[in-house]
Enzyme design. Structure first.
Site, PDB file in Angstrom:
ATOM      1  N   ARG A  16       1.003  -1.079   0.083  1.00 19.85           N
ATOM      2  CA  ARG A  16       0.329   0.002   0.125  1.00 19.85           C
ATOM      3  C   ARG A  16       1.304   1.609   0.032  1.00 19.85           C
ATOM      4  NH1 ARG A  16      -3.397  -3.534   3.636  1.00 19.85           N
ATOM      5  NH2 ARG A  16      -2.320  -2.224   4.666  1.00 19.85           N
ATOM      6  N   GLU A  73       2.975  -9.579  15.307  1.00 20.79           N
ATOM      7  CA  GLU A  73       1.769 -10.816  15.992  1.00 20.79           C
ATOM      8  C   GLU A  73       1.390 -11.974  16.284  1.00 20.79           C
ATOM      9  OE1 GLU A  73      -2.633  -9.631  14.533  1.00 20.79           O
ATOM     10  OE2 GLU A  73      -0.899  -7.819  15.184  1.00 20.79           O
TER      11      GLU A  73
END
Length: 170
Positions: A58, A95
């Protein structure tokens, strides 16, 4: 224009409890996208960068256009295995595991002022890894520019002394 109004919030994506900020709605509005790029270019100009570096994927939406508008080179940082030449690699924690990004070993001339662009500053892990990659080229400076910053995730803490600008803080 209020950029926040142009970004769709998708609850529970990609996992329950996460609020995903979907920028495709901003990209789909030509005038809003133009105003966003104009604002980012205005910020970029004050740092007089010699090269724009952006993170896959992005970040490319913004970084390529900013580089074009400034008339300077664009350098991609990509996921491992996507670049065809010799690379520097940086692995960082997610994570749910780790990821590796790469930059070509000849991507940036030494001593340049670098503008590092991405869409979102969240925890700062991918940006810190990108900064480490750029540091291989001994830049004069690295300035960080984001469309938005998720302030509660405290990503700035991982980025040290670098100048950080965001159009939107949520």
């Amino acid at each position: 224009m209020d950029i926040k109004e142009k970004i769709r919030v998708v609850p529970d994506f990609p996992t329950p409890g996460i609020q995903f900020f979907d920028i495709t709605t901003l990209l789909n509005d030509g005038q809003a996208f133009r105003e966003t790029i104009d604002a980012m270019v205005q910020i970029a100009r004050k740092y007089d960068p010699g090269v724009v570096v952006a993170l896959e994927s992005r970040g490319f939406f913004f970084g390529t256009v900013i580089a074009y508008e400034l008339g300077i080179p664009f350098v991609p940082i990509r996921k491992k295995g996507k670049l065809p030449f010799k690379t520097y690699q940086e692995t960082y924690s997610l994570e749910y595991g780790t990821a590796t990004m790469e930059i070509h070993t000849d991507a940036i001339p030494e001593g340049k002022r670098v503008l590092l662009v991405d869409d979102v500053l969240a925890t700062g892990g991918s940006t810190a890894a990108a900064v480490n990659l750029v540091n291989h080229f001994h830049p004069e400076s690295i300035h960080l520019l984001f469309l938005m910053e998720l302030e509660a995730l405290k990503g700035r803490k991982k980025l040290g002394k670098h100048t950080i600008d965001s159009l939107l803080t949520v």
